[in-house]
Design a protein around this motif. Structure first.
Motif, PDB file in Angstrom:
ATOM      1  N   LEU A  23      38.702  39.888  52.117  1.00  0.00           N
ATOM      2  CA  LEU A  23      39.601  39.311  52.584  1.00  0.00           C
ATOM      3  C   LEU A  23      40.305  38.217  52.081  1.00  0.00           C
ATOM      4  O   LEU A  23      41.585  37.557  52.455  1.00  0.00           O
ATOM      5  CB  LEU A  23      39.689  38.787  54.399  1.00  0.00           C
ATOM      6  CG  LEU A  23      38.825  39.498  55.146  1.00  0.00           C
ATOM      7  CD1 LEU A  23      38.888  38.920  56.850  1.00  0.00           C
ATOM      8  CD2 LEU A  23      40.042  40.968  55.451  1.00  0.00           C
ATOM      9  N   ALA A  24      40.356  37.902  50.709  1.00  0.00           N
ATOM     10  CA  ALA A  24      40.585  36.805  49.723  1.00  0.00           C
ATOM     11  C   ALA A  24      42.124  37.258  49.744  1.00  0.00           C
ATOM     12  O   ALA A  24      42.920  36.476  49.424  1.00  0.00           O
ATOM     13  CB  ALA A  24      39.699  36.869  48.736  1.00  0.00           C
ATOM     14  N   ASP A  25      41.911  38.387  49.062  1.00  0.00           N
ATOM     15  CA  ASP A  25      43.961  38.336  49.039  1.00  0.00           C
ATOM     16  C   ASP A  25      44.545  38.356  50.307  1.00  0.00           C
ATOM     17  O   ASP A  25      45.933  38.479  50.191  1.00  0.00           O
ATOM     18  CB  ASP A  25      44.210  40.033  48.418  1.00  0.00           C
ATOM     19  CG  ASP A  25      43.274  41.459  48.831  1.00  0.00           C
ATOM     20  OD1 ASP A  25      42.459  40.975  50.342  1.00  0.00           O
ATOM     21  OD2 ASP A  25      43.368  42.120  48.840  1.00  0.00           O
ATOM     22  N   LEU A  26      43.897  39.227  51.413  1.00  0.00           N
ATOM     23  CA  LEU A  26      45.084  38.458  52.422  1.00  0.00           C
ATOM     24  C   LEU A  26      44.845  37.040  52.896  1.00  0.00           C
ATOM     25  O   LEU A  26      46.198  36.188  53.238  1.00  0.00           O
ATOM     26  CB  LEU A  26      44.509  39.430  53.405  1.00  0.00           C
ATOM     27  CG  LEU A  26      44.045  40.739  53.619  1.00  0.00           C
ATOM     28  CD1 LEU A  26      43.561  41.512  54.633  1.00  0.00           C
ATOM     29  CD2 LEU A  26      46.210  41.602  53.101  1.00  0.00           C
ATOM     30  N   GLU A  60      38.400  34.245  43.378  1.00  0.00           N
ATOM     31  CA  GLU A  60      37.310  33.522  42.855  1.00  0.00           C
ATOM     32  C   GLU A  60      36.667  35.553  42.084  1.00  0.00           C
ATOM     33  O   GLU A  60      37.619  36.028  41.919  1.00  0.00           O
ATOM     34  CB  GLU A  60      36.044  33.389  43.526  1.00  0.00           C
ATOM     35  CG  GLU A  60      35.680  32.033  43.132  1.00  0.00           C
ATOM     36  CD  GLU A  60      35.356  31.387  41.551  1.00  0.00           C
ATOM     37  OE1 GLU A  60      35.192  32.844  40.549  1.00  0.00           O
ATOM     38  OE2 GLU A  60      35.760  30.343  40.900  1.00  0.00           O
ATOM     39  N   LEU A  61      35.894  35.685  41.655  1.00  0.00           N
ATOM     40  CA  LEU A  61      35.722  36.618  40.689  1.00  0.00           C
ATOM     41  C   LEU A  61      35.540  38.194  42.156  1.00  0.00           C
ATOM     42  O   LEU A  61      35.770  38.576  41.548  1.00  0.00           O
ATOM     43  CB  LEU A  61      34.356  37.080  40.769  1.00  0.00           C
ATOM     44  CG  LEU A  61      33.169  38.394  39.772  1.00  0.00           C
ATOM     45  CD1 LEU A  61      34.511  38.355  38.822  1.00  0.00           C
ATOM     46  CD2 LEU A  61      32.486  38.122  39.282  1.00  0.00           C
ATOM     47  N   ALA A 112      28.249  45.819  50.235  1.00  0.00           N
ATOM     48  CA  ALA A 112      29.396  46.037  48.841  1.00  0.00           C
ATOM     49  C   ALA A 112      30.253  45.454  48.791  1.00  0.00           C
ATOM     50  O   ALA A 112      30.444  44.706  50.012  1.00  0.00           O
ATOM     51  CB  ALA A 112      29.707  47.949  48.406  1.00  0.00           C
ATOM     52  N   THR A 113      30.162  44.567  47.373  1.00  0.00           N
ATOM     53  CA  THR A 113      31.599  43.516  47.130  1.00  0.00           C
ATOM     54  C   THR A 113      33.330  44.252  46.594  1.00  0.00           C
ATOM     55  O   THR A 113      32.157  45.715  45.809  1.00  0.00           O
ATOM     56  CB  THR A 113      31.064  42.769  46.226  1.00  0.00           C
ATOM     57  OG1 THR A 113      30.156  42.750  45.471  1.00  0.00           O
ATOM     58  CG2 THR A 113      29.475  41.822  47.142  1.00  0.00           C
ATOM     59  N   HIS A 114      33.826  43.578  46.356  1.00  0.00           N
ATOM     60  CA  HIS A 114      34.842  44.167  45.851  1.00  0.00           C
ATOM     61  C   HIS A 114      35.496  42.897  44.632  1.00  0.00           C
ATOM     62  O   HIS A 114      35.431  42.007  45.119  1.00  0.00           O
ATOM     63  CB  HIS A 114      35.879  44.499  46.949  1.00  0.00           C
ATOM     64  CG  HIS A 114      35.487  45.608  47.924  1.00  0.00           C
ATOM     65  ND1 HIS A 114      34.604  45.012  49.102  1.00  0.00           N
ATOM     66  CD2 HIS A 114      36.088  46.876  48.327  1.00  0.00           C
ATOM     67  CE1 HIS A 114      34.212  46.083  49.731  1.00  0.00           C
ATOM     68  NE2 HIS A 114      35.337  46.748  49.460  1.00  0.00           N
ATOM     69  N   LEU A 115      35.803  44.040  43.635  1.00  0.00           N
ATOM     70  CA  LEU A 115      36.328  43.099  42.551  1.00  0.00           C
ATOM     71  C   LEU A 115      37.430  42.019  42.669  1.00  0.00           C
ATOM     72  O   LEU A 115      38.766  42.800  42.901  1.00  0.00           O
ATOM     73  CB  LEU A 115      36.467  43.731  40.630  1.00  0.00           C
ATOM     74  CG  LEU A 115      36.334  43.266  40.036  1.00  0.00           C
ATOM     75  CD1 LEU A 115      34.928  42.172  39.504  1.00  0.00           C
ATOM     76  CD2 LEU A 115      36.994  43.716  38.391  1.00  0.00           C
ATOM     77  N   VAL A 132      28.387  41.741  36.906  1.00  0.00           N
ATOM     78  CA  VAL A 132      29.408  41.717  37.278  1.00  0.00           C
ATOM     79  C   VAL A 132      29.001  42.053  38.896  1.00  0.00           C
ATOM     80  O   VAL A 132      29.811  41.830  39.753  1.00  0.00           O
ATOM     81  CB  VAL A 132      30.757  41.879  37.092  1.00  0.00           C
ATOM     82  CG1 VAL A 132      31.895  42.095  37.875  1.00  0.00           C
ATOM     83  CG2 VAL A 132      30.774  41.132  35.475  1.00  0.00           C
ATOM     84  N   ARG A 133      28.586  43.195  38.792  1.00  0.00           N
ATOM     85  CA  ARG A 133      28.391  44.037  40.365  1.00  0.00           C
ATOM     86  C   ARG A 133      28.160  43.750  41.316  1.00  0.00           C
ATOM     87  O   ARG A 133      28.249  43.441  42.675  1.00  0.00           O
ATOM     88  CB  ARG A 133      28.459  45.870  39.986  1.00  0.00           C
ATOM     89  CG  ARG A 133      28.949  46.853  38.950  1.00  0.00           C
ATOM     90  CD  ARG A 133      28.968  48.221  39.416  1.00  0.00           C
ATOM     91  NE  ARG A 133      27.386  48.013  39.207  1.00  0.00           N
ATOM     92  CZ  ARG A 133      27.495  48.992  37.317  1.00  0.00           C
ATOM     93  NH1 ARG A 133      28.387  48.585  36.771  1.00  0.00           N
ATOM     94  NH2 ARG A 133      26.284  49.074  37.067  1.00  0.00           N
ATOM     95  N   ASN A 134      26.753  43.183  40.758  1.00  0.00           N
ATOM     96  CA  ASN A 134      25.692  41.965  41.393  1.00  0.00           C
ATOM     97  C   ASN A 134      26.308  40.473  41.895  1.00  0.00           C
ATOM     98  O   ASN A 134      25.466  39.881  42.924  1.00  0.00           O
ATOM     99  CB  ASN A 134      24.054  42.479  41.366  1.00  0.00           C
ATOM    100  CG  ASN A 134      24.080  43.609  41.665  1.00  0.00           C
ATOM    101  OD1 ASN A 134      24.209  44.308  42.631  1.00  0.00           O
ATOM    102  ND2 ASN A 134      22.833  43.566  40.551  1.00  0.00           N
ATOM    103  N   GLN A 135      27.169  39.912  41.297  1.00  0.00           N
ATOM    104  CA  GLN A 135      27.159  38.572  41.111  1.00  0.00           C
ATOM    105  C   GLN A 135      28.218  38.472  42.564  1.00  0.00           C
ATOM    106  O   GLN A 135      29.411  38.931  42.308  1.00  0.00           O
ATOM    107  CB  GLN A 135      28.297  38.128  39.754  1.00  0.00           C
ATOM    108  CG  GLN A 135      28.609  37.041  39.721  1.00  0.00           C
ATOM    109  CD  GLN A 135      27.577  35.603  39.637  1.00  0.00           C
ATOM    110  OE1 GLN A 135      26.130  36.472  39.251  1.00  0.00           O
ATOM    111  NE2 GLN A 135      27.397  34.715  40.688  1.00  0.00           N
TER     112      GLN A 135
END
Length: 397
Positions: A23-26, A60-61, A112-115, A132-135
């Motif tokens: 949600l960071a971009d929202l 952040e990342l 799952a995370t989103h860059l 990066v994918r796991n970070q």
């Protein structure tokens, strides 16, 4: 007294399931209200002053986290107020979209995370792949003012042997992607996969520090100087030493306490430098051992004593650190505050220890639910979200 400030990284979660929400971009458009939504994505560098009350925000990342930054402070009380204010504003923005923020250094629930869609981050993902994918880790970074870069390097050389104690005091990441890790601060383990992270050598001078940083970047392994993730480094945008070893703390008062300890360490180190006291010649490999031990055991077992680097009860090592900076704390009127705060953490437990109680009762969702509650403790009152508003609530996993 030196000014100091804090950066906190917070997870964005579903308060019911405990799962991560991207949600960071929202959220950022509501936290940067002076910019239209399409412009917010261009404002990715941190440290943008937004609120007079003392809270800045940045991406952040990953979109499942958000960073808050305090303004420079002079005392514990003001720093704690700003920390709580920043947490409250971030939580308010998350609630509009059906989420909450949680001061957890790693995510208990796997997902799952989103860059974050920033060109630099995309390049990092191409370059560093699974790292990066796991970070997804959340740290507490403490900035303390220094008069010059030369003083900053001298300070870094003289605090390096004591930073592992802060890992133990701040430990707040026993769970990782649905698993019990066996560590109190698993964030330390996950974070140190980056090639530019961890403890450093004794530099001895600013030219040597600059030369080392330049050589690291010229090696081609690091993309740029921003990836110099030393445990303590000279901040690029501020006249500060940035100490980066701590987990984000479940309780805002613990974060403020650790910041006070860091400032006292910086002042003590500066005085040693001015008095001609050489840094302790501890091999960097021993510092790695101390950090690993602190990450593994937290305050539950033994740490490496920062004088002898042999095992000693964690409680003794923590009190030895307080005793080491006691002269500075006494002068600054903070000694009783620090002693009371450390005694409270030793009695009640670190964030990692506090997570285990809810886990025994309700599993990982209960851990996140309790973390959400504790993150908001002491925060400014929240206005009721108008559910009829066009803004939400909206959830996105």
């Amino acid at each position: 007294m030196r000014t100091f400030g804090v950066e906190e990284e917070l997870l964005i979660v579903d308060p019911e399931s405990g799962m991560l929400l991207a949600l960071a971009d929202l959220m950022l458009p509501t936290l940067l209200p002076q910019l239209p939504h399409e412009e917010v994505a261009k404002v990715l560098p941190p440290h943008r002053p937004v609120y007079e009350g003392g809270a800045d925000f940045s991406y952040e990342l990953k979109l499942e986290q958000i960073e808050t930054q305090t303004h420079p402070c002079l005392d514990y009380t003001e720093l704690l107020r700003q920390l709580r204010h920043g947490r409250a504003l971030a939580d308010r923005a998350a609630r509009v979209h059906g989420g909450r923020v949680a001061a957890l250094a790693t995510s208990p629930q796997g997902a799952a995370t989103h860059l974050t869609p920033k060109p630099r981050y995309m390049t990092m993902q191409e370059r560093f792949g699974l790292t990066v994918r796991n970070q997804l880790t959340c740290g507490l970074h403490v900035h303390t003012f220094v008069d010059s870069p030369e003083e900053g390097v001298a300070v870094m050389d003289r605090i390096r042997d004591k930073l592992a104690v802060l890992i133990a005091l701040s430990a707040n990441s026993p769970y990782w992607n649905g698993a019990e890790t066996g560590f109190e601060s698993y964030r330390t383990q996950a974070w140190n996969r980056w090639p530019g992270s961890g403890p450093t050598m004794i530099f001895g001078s600013l030219p040597v520090y600059r030369r080392v940083v330049t050589r690291l970047v010229e090696s081609g392994v690091l993309m740029d100087e921003g990836m110099v993730y030393f445990d303590a480094r000279l901040a690029r945008q501020h006249p500060t030493v940035e100490v980066r070893v701590a987990d984000v703390c479940l309780r805002a008062e613990d974060a403020a306490l650790i910041a006070v300890l860091v400032r006292a360490l910086v002042e003590s180190a500066s005085r040693e430098w001015n008095d001609g006291v050489d840094p302790a010649p501890v091999p960097t490999l021993l510092l790695r051992m101390a950090a690993w031990q602190a990450s593994n055991c937290g305050l539950r077992g033994e740490l490496l004593d920062f004088g002898t680097f042999t095992p000693a009860p964690a409680t003794d090592v923590v009190w030895a650190l307080v005793d080491f900076v006691a002269p500075v704390l006494q002068e600054q009127g903070e000694l009783d505050l620090v002693r009371d705060g450390v005694a409270r953490i030793l009695a009640e437990g670190t964030g990692s220890q506090l997570q285990r109680g809810p886990f025994r009762v309700g599993g990982l969702p209960a851990v996140v639910e309790r973390a959400v509650e504790m993150t908001a403790q002491g925060a400014i009152p929240e206005p009721r979200v108008d559910e009829g508003s066009s803004l939400g609530p909206v959830r996105r996993g």
